[in-house]
Design a protein around this motif. Structure first.
Motif, mmCIF file in Angstrom:
data_model
loop_
_atom_site.group_PDB
_atom_site.id
_atom_site.type_symbol
_atom_site.label_atom_id
_atom_site.label_comp_id
_atom_site.label_asym_id
_atom_site.label_seq_id
_atom_site.Cartn_x
_atom_site.Cartn_y
_atom_site.Cartn_z
ATOM 1 N N GLY A 84 46.318 46.630 35.019
ATOM 2 C CA GLY A 84 46.620 45.797 36.064
ATOM 3 C C GLY A 84 45.267 45.686 37.111
ATOM 4 N N GLY A 85 45.431 44.621 38.011
ATOM 5 C CA GLY A 85 44.473 44.245 38.862
ATOM 6 C C GLY A 85 44.941 44.322 40.219
ATOM 7 N N LYS A 86 43.836 43.416 40.739
ATOM 8 C CA LYS A 86 43.928 42.781 42.635
ATOM 9 C C LYS A 86 42.927 41.815 42.142
ATOM 10 C CE LYS A 86 44.920 42.728 46.727
ATOM 11 N NZ LYS A 86 45.155 40.731 46.572
ATOM 12 N N THR A 87 43.497 40.165 43.645
ATOM 13 C CA THR A 87 42.418 39.185 43.241
ATOM 14 C C THR A 87 42.284 39.607 44.861
ATOM 15 O OG1 THR A 87 45.047 37.965 42.985
ATOM 16 C CG2 THR A 87 43.271 37.795 41.374
ATOM 17 N N GLY A 88 41.373 38.439 44.836
ATOM 18 C CA GLY A 88 41.033 38.080 46.438
ATOM 19 C C GLY A 88 40.498 37.018 46.736
ATOM 20 N N THR A 89 40.306 36.621 46.970
ATOM 21 C CA THR A 89 39.190 35.916 48.385
ATOM 22 C C THR A 89 39.481 35.217 49.942
ATOM 23 O OG1 THR A 89 40.310 34.673 46.354
ATOM 24 C CG2 THR A 89 39.603 33.068 47.669
ATOM 25 N N THR A 90 38.747 35.486 49.726
ATOM 26 C CA THR A 90 37.483 35.145 51.542
ATOM 27 C C THR A 90 36.550 34.230 51.332
ATOM 28 O OG1 THR A 90 36.073 37.252 51.563
ATOM 29 C CG2 THR A 90 38.743 37.437 51.552
ATOM 30 N N ASN A 91 36.039 33.878 52.429
ATOM 31 C CA ASN A 91 34.753 32.667 52.844
ATOM 32 C C ASN A 91 34.154 33.788 52.036
ATOM 33 O OD1 ASN A 91 36.217 30.880 53.192
ATOM 34 N ND2 ASN A 91 36.259 30.849 55.940
ATOM 35 N N ALA A 92 33.755 35.328 53.053
ATOM 36 C CA ALA A 92 32.854 36.186 52.672
ATOM 37 C C ALA A 92 31.881 36.689 51.432
ATOM 38 C CB ALA A 92 32.429 37.129 53.928
ATOM 39 N N ALA A 93 33.902 37.052 50.756
ATOM 40 C CA ALA A 93 33.368 37.602 49.209
ATOM 41 C C ALA A 93 33.263 36.490 48.175
ATOM 42 C CB ALA A 93 34.301 38.782 49.406
ATOM 43 N N GLY A 94 33.818 35.118 48.160
ATOM 44 C CA GLY A 94 34.157 34.682 47.238
ATOM 45 C C GLY A 94 35.383 34.795 46.294
ATOM 46 N N TYR A 95 36.033 34.422 45.388
ATOM 47 C CA TYR A 95 36.535 34.922 44.645
ATOM 48 C C TYR A 95 36.412 35.822 44.097
ATOM 49 C CZ TYR A 95 38.576 30.280 44.944
ATOM 50 O OH TYR A 95 39.272 29.202 46.038
ATOM 51 N N CYS A 96 37.435 37.235 43.399
ATOM 52 C CA CYS A 96 36.925 38.810 43.363
ATOM 53 C C CYS A 96 38.760 38.870 42.727
ATOM 54 C CB CYS A 96 37.043 39.490 44.443
ATOM 55 S SG CYS A 96 35.853 38.884 45.995
ATOM 56 N N LEU A 97 37.948 39.829 41.558
ATOM 57 C CA LEU A 97 38.888 40.409 40.774
ATOM 58 C C LEU A 97 38.455 41.686 40.491
ATOM 59 C CD1 LEU A 97 41.489 40.298 38.532
ATOM 60 C CD2 LEU A 97 40.168 38.915 37.189
ATOM 61 N N VAL A 98 38.862 42.472 40.589
ATOM 62 C CA VAL A 98 39.144 44.300 39.702
ATOM 63 C C VAL A 98 40.232 44.354 39.248
ATOM 64 C CG1 VAL A 98 39.256 46.883 40.691
ATOM 65 C CG2 VAL A 98 38.705 44.963 42.496
ATOM 66 N N LEU A 99 39.971 45.231 38.264
ATOM 67 C CA LEU A 99 40.844 44.445 37.075
ATOM 68 C C LEU A 99 40.491 46.066 36.247
ATOM 69 C CD1 LEU A 99 42.492 42.565 35.221
ATOM 70 C CD2 LEU A 99 40.436 42.320 34.133
ATOM 71 N N TYR A 100 41.466 46.402 35.619
ATOM 72 C CA TYR A 100 42.393 47.827 34.542
ATOM 73 C C TYR A 100 42.712 47.444 33.272
ATOM 74 C CZ TYR A 100 44.253 52.220 32.973
ATOM 75 O OH TYR A 100 44.257 53.183 32.316
ATOM 76 N N SER A 101 42.082 47.934 32.573
ATOM 77 C CA SER A 101 42.306 47.372 31.151
ATOM 78 C C SER A 101 41.957 48.435 30.292
ATOM 79 C CB SER A 101 41.525 46.482 31.026
ATOM 80 O OG SER A 101 39.964 46.313 31.030
ATOM 81 N N GLN A 102 42.286 48.172 28.635
ATOM 82 C CA GLN A 102 41.763 49.060 27.720
ATOM 83 C C GLN A 102 41.331 48.545 26.160
ATOM 84 O OE1 GLN A 102 45.336 52.135 27.555
ATOM 85 N NE2 GLN A 102 44.046 53.676 28.608
ATOM 86 N N ASN A 103 40.156 49.576 25.802
ATOM 87 C CA ASN A 103 40.639 48.788 24.881
ATOM 88 C C ASN A 103 40.755 48.873 23.641
ATOM 89 O OD1 ASN A 103 38.865 51.065 24.296
ATOM 90 N ND2 ASN A 103 36.620 50.559 24.761
ATOM 91 N N LYS A 104 40.819 48.930 22.121
ATOM 92 C CA LYS A 104 41.122 48.975 20.710
ATOM 93 C C LYS A 104 41.301 50.934 21.009
ATOM 94 C CE LYS A 104 39.301 46.182 18.512
ATOM 95 N NZ LYS A 104 39.352 45.353 16.903
ATOM 96 N N LYS A 105 40.632 50.922 21.197
ATOM 97 C CA LYS A 105 39.928 52.878 21.131
ATOM 98 C C LYS A 105 41.042 53.662 22.183
ATOM 99 C CE LYS A 105 35.914 51.819 19.708
ATOM 100 N NZ LYS A 105 33.584 52.224 19.878
ATOM 101 N N GLY A 106 41.736 52.760 23.507
ATOM 102 C CA GLY A 106 42.414 53.807 24.118
ATOM 103 C C GLY A 106 41.602 53.955 25.299
ATOM 104 N N GLN A 107 39.938 53.724 25.682
ATOM 105 C CA GLN A 107 38.905 53.629 26.206
ATOM 106 C C GLN A 107 39.837 53.086 27.829
ATOM 107 O OE1 GLN A 107 35.623 52.570 24.641
ATOM 108 N NE2 GLN A 107 35.185 54.806 24.206
ATOM 109 N N ASP A 108 39.041 53.695 29.120
ATOM 110 C CA ASP A 108 39.819 52.923 29.987
ATOM 111 C C ASP A 108 38.403 52.123 30.513
ATOM 112 O OD1 ASP A 108 42.664 54.396 30.524
ATOM 113 O OD2 ASP A 108 41.706 55.467 31.549
ATOM 114 N N ILE A 109 38.727 50.647 30.812
ATOM 115 C CA ILE A 109 37.972 50.482 31.542
ATOM 116 C C ILE A 109 38.461 49.688 32.990
ATOM 117 C CG2 ILE A 109 36.962 48.298 31.697
ATOM 118 C CD1 ILE A 109 37.578 48.525 28.644
#
Length: 78
Positions: free
Chosen positions: A27-52
């Motif tokens: 999952g994740g959240k996108t966002g865009t404002t003039n001050a912040a530009g294009y932003c993305l916060v992302l939650y993911s996992q790798n093959k080992k099941g580690q949270d990123i």
């Protein structure tokens, strides 16, 4: 009763951008404002099941935002 329709703009979740091999985007959240530009916060996992949790902010465009995110995620793929 009020009905609302929300449109997802996260290209990973919509299948428009592929994450690096070995990374599962949850999952994740996108966002865009003039001050912040294009932003993305992302939650993911790798093959080992580690949270990123990864963040790109102040990108100059949507395509560069996903390019930068894939560069970050590829370092955690193994």
């Amino acid at each position: 009763s009020v009905s609302k329709t929300w449109a997802n703009t996260n290209q990973y979740l919509k299948g428009e951008t592929q994450s690096p091999d070995g990374i599962m985007v949850i999952g994740g959240k996108t966002g865009t404002t003039n001050a912040a530009g294009y932003c993305l916060v992302l939650y993911s996992q790798n093959k080992k099941g580690q949270d990123i949790i990864s963040i790109v902010y102040k990108s100059d465009g949507r395509s560069n935002m996903y390019l930068l995110m894939n560069q970050i995620l590829s370092t955690f793929a193994n």
